[in-house]
Write a protein that holds these residues in place. Structure first.
Motif, short mmCIF file in Angstrom:
data_model
loop_
_atom_site.label_atom_id
_atom_site.label_comp_id
_atom_site.label_asym_id
_atom_site.label_seq_id
_atom_site.Cartn_x
_atom_site.Cartn_y
_atom_site.Cartn_z
N GLN A 1 0.89 -1.10 -0.11
CA GLN A 1 -0.08 0.10 0.00
C GLN A 1 0.81 1.13 -0.08
OE1 GLN A 1 -1.46 -1.33 3.98
NE2 GLN A 1 -1.50 0.87 4.47
N ALA A 2 0.32 2.42 -0.31
CA ALA A 2 0.96 3.60 -0.13
C ALA A 2 0.55 4.52 1.02
CB ALA A 2 0.71 4.38 -1.43
N ILE A 3 1.43 5.00 1.66
CA ILE A 3 1.23 5.68 2.99
C ILE A 3 0.33 7.02 2.91
CG2 ILE A 3 3.12 4.61 4.17
CD1 ILE A 3 4.53 7.27 4.14
N ASP A 4 0.18 7.22 1.77
CA ASP A 4 -0.65 8.35 1.40
C ASP A 4 -2.17 8.23 1.33
OD1 ASP A 4 -0.50 7.41 -0.98
OD2 ASP A 4 0.22 9.12 -2.14
N ASP A 5 -2.41 7.34 0.51
CA ASP A 5 -4.03 6.92 0.71
C ASP A 5 -4.28 5.66 1.06
OD1 ASP A 5 -3.02 5.20 -1.38
OD2 ASP A 5 -3.97 6.14 -2.93
N ASP A 6 -3.31 4.87 1.53
CA ASP A 6 -3.87 3.58 1.97
C ASP A 6 -4.58 2.81 1.45
OD1 ASP A 6 -1.80 3.50 4.34
OD2 ASP A 6 -2.91 4.52 5.59
N ALA A 7 -4.77 2.91 -0.07
CA ALA A 7 -5.85 1.98 -0.65
C ALA A 7 -5.32 0.61 -0.60
CB ALA A 7 -5.87 2.57 -1.85
N GLY A 8 -4.19 0.17 -0.89
CA GLY A 8 -3.92 -1.12 -0.97
C GLY A 8 -4.56 -2.20 -1.93
N GLN A 9 -4.56 -1.26 -3.43
CA GLN A 9 -5.53 -2.17 -4.40
C GLN A 9 -4.70 -2.07 -5.57
OE1 GLN A 9 -8.60 0.88 -4.60
NE2 GLN A 9 -10.04 -0.10 -3.11
N ALA A 10 -3.49 -1.50 -5.79
CA ALA A 10 -3.03 -1.26 -6.90
C ALA A 10 -2.54 -2.74 -7.62
CB ALA A 10 -1.83 -0.21 -7.12
N GLY A 11 -1.67 -3.28 -6.69
CA GLY A 11 -1.30 -4.73 -6.94
C GLY A 11 -2.19 -5.62 -7.27
N GLN A 12 -3.26 -5.71 -6.54
CA GLN A 12 -4.15 -6.57 -6.97
C GLN A 12 -4.68 -6.39 -8.29
OE1 GLN A 12 -3.78 -5.26 -3.98
NE2 GLN A 12 -4.42 -6.32 -2.36
N MET A 13 -5.13 -5.21 -8.54
CA MET A 13 -5.79 -4.84 -9.80
C MET A 13 -5.04 -4.97 -10.92
SD MET A 13 -7.73 -1.13 -8.95
CE MET A 13 -9.12 -1.09 -7.93
N LEU A 14 -3.75 -4.92 -10.78
CA LEU A 14 -2.69 -5.01 -11.97
C LEU A 14 -2.70 -6.72 -12.20
CD1 LEU A 14 -0.21 -4.25 -13.64
CD2 LEU A 14 1.19 -4.28 -11.68
N ALA A 15 -2.63 -7.38 -11.14
CA ALA A 15 -2.57 -8.88 -11.34
C ALA A 15 -4.03 -9.09 -12.23
CB ALA A 15 -2.57 -9.58 -10.04
N ALA A 16 -5.06 -8.39 -11.78
CA ALA A 16 -6.26 -8.97 -12.51
C ALA A 16 -6.34 -8.53 -13.89
CB ALA A 16 -7.50 -8.23 -11.80
N LEU A 17 -5.67 -7.44 -14.00
CA LEU A 17 -5.72 -6.79 -15.50
C LEU A 17 -4.53 -7.68 -16.37
CD1 LEU A 17 -5.57 -3.20 -15.03
CD2 LEU A 17 -7.60 -4.40 -16.05
N LEU A 18 -3.84 -8.19 -16.06
CA LEU A 18 -2.50 -8.91 -16.34
C LEU A 18 -3.07 -10.46 -16.64
CD1 LEU A 18 0.63 -7.55 -14.97
CD2 LEU A 18 -0.25 -7.44 -17.24
N GLY A 19 -3.91 -10.84 -15.73
CA GLY A 19 -4.55 -12.29 -15.73
C GLY A 19 -2.99 -13.18 -15.11
N ALA A 20 -2.36 -12.54 -14.20
CA ALA A 20 -1.30 -13.22 -13.68
C ALA A 20 -1.66 -13.54 -12.13
CB ALA A 20 0.08 -12.07 -13.70
N ALA A 21 -0.73 -14.34 -11.56
CA ALA A 21 -0.99 -14.88 -10.21
C ALA A 21 -0.56 -13.78 -9.42
CB ALA A 21 0.02 -16.20 -10.04
N GLN A 22 -1.06 -13.58 -8.33
CA GLN A 22 -0.47 -12.65 -7.15
C GLN A 22 -0.41 -13.31 -5.84
OE1 GLN A 22 -4.11 -10.14 -5.63
NE2 GLN A 22 -5.26 -11.07 -7.29
#
Length: 248
Positions: free
Chosen positions: A118-139
């Motif tokens: 996660q990034a400490i500014d917005d604490d979303a913790g979503q980019a990695g999971q979304m990237l894996a989903a868009l790539l169709g890759a394991a996470q």
């Protein structure tokens, strides 16, 4: 194997943040900025994999304005081989970040993609999971240990009940947790040399990515002030105060 590490420029973790008077966000003008701590852990893990002979090249990438080059310089000073800046103006939300990173991944073809959890500014913790989903890759998210063997990576994940271990086929997306490692100290000579290294510059338009925000921020505000606690002398007194506060 090539490793791609995404890093983000955030308000330094030692700085006390302040809300803008109009409530539109956090004040960043004149504030010390630095690499997101979780992303620095991701860079360190890539470096350790390279030292073990697993990774042959490390590419650091960041998104945003030209001033974000300073976090790429930090990654280069740590030991990254190349750096890529994708210029994107305005606010970048997790989905936009994931779409831009997907374009860079398709261009670079890394076997391993690392981000902070996660990034400490917005604490979303979503980019990695979304990237894996868009790539169709394991996470492998919230990683506290990483072992690469052949075409698989074994990841020990931090979960609510403790840890769990998963085996993933490469290429895979990993997000670094706090206990994965302790980043190395960056020496001044390395920082000076990093200033002379080239940074490849791309643009969101050039990659054909629409990273426009999909969510609208209404207001940012500090949390309400909490009343001070009180001491009680017995369980009976505690129960009485809870009843008076209508908690039970």
């Amino acid at each position: 194997m090539k490793a791609l590490v995404a890093v983000k420029r955030v308000v330094d973790h030692n700085v006390q943040v302040h809300i803008k008077p109009d409530g539109s966000g956090v004040e960043t003008a004149g504030v010390k900025m630095s690499i997101n701590p979780f992303d620095e852990i991701a860079v360190e893990e890539a470096l350790r994999l390279k030292e073990r002979g697993v990774v042959t090249e490390i590419v650091a990438v960041t998104l945003g304005e030209a001033v974000a080059q300073d976090v790429l310089r930090h990654a280069l000073a740590m030991g990254a081989d190349r750096a890529v800046l994708v210029e994107a103006h305005g606010e970048l939300q997790p989905l936009g970040v994931a779409k831009l990173l997907k374009a860079v991944v398709e261009r670079e073809q890394p076997g391993l993609i690392l981000l902070g959890k996660q990034a400490i500014d917005d604490d979303a913790g979503q980019a990695g999971q979304m990237l894996a989903a868009l790539l169709g890759a394991a996470q492998g998210t919230f990683a506290s240990a990483v072992t690469v063997q052949g075409d698989e990576v074994e990841v020990v994940r931090e979960v609510d009940g403790g840890t769990e271990t998963v085996a993933l086929k490469l290429p895979a997306v990993l997000t670094a947790d706090l206990r994965l490692n302790e980043p190395r100290f960056v020496k001044l000579p390395n920082l000076m040399m990093a200033k002379k290294k080239p940074i490849e510059q791309l643009t969101a338009d050039g990659l054909g990515v629409d990273a426009a925000p999909r969510l609208k921020r209404l207001k940012v505000a500090t949390p309400p002030h909490r009343a001070p606690g009180v001491k009680v002398n017995s369980v009976a007194e505690l129960a009485q105060k809870l009843r008076e506060a209508k908690v039970v």
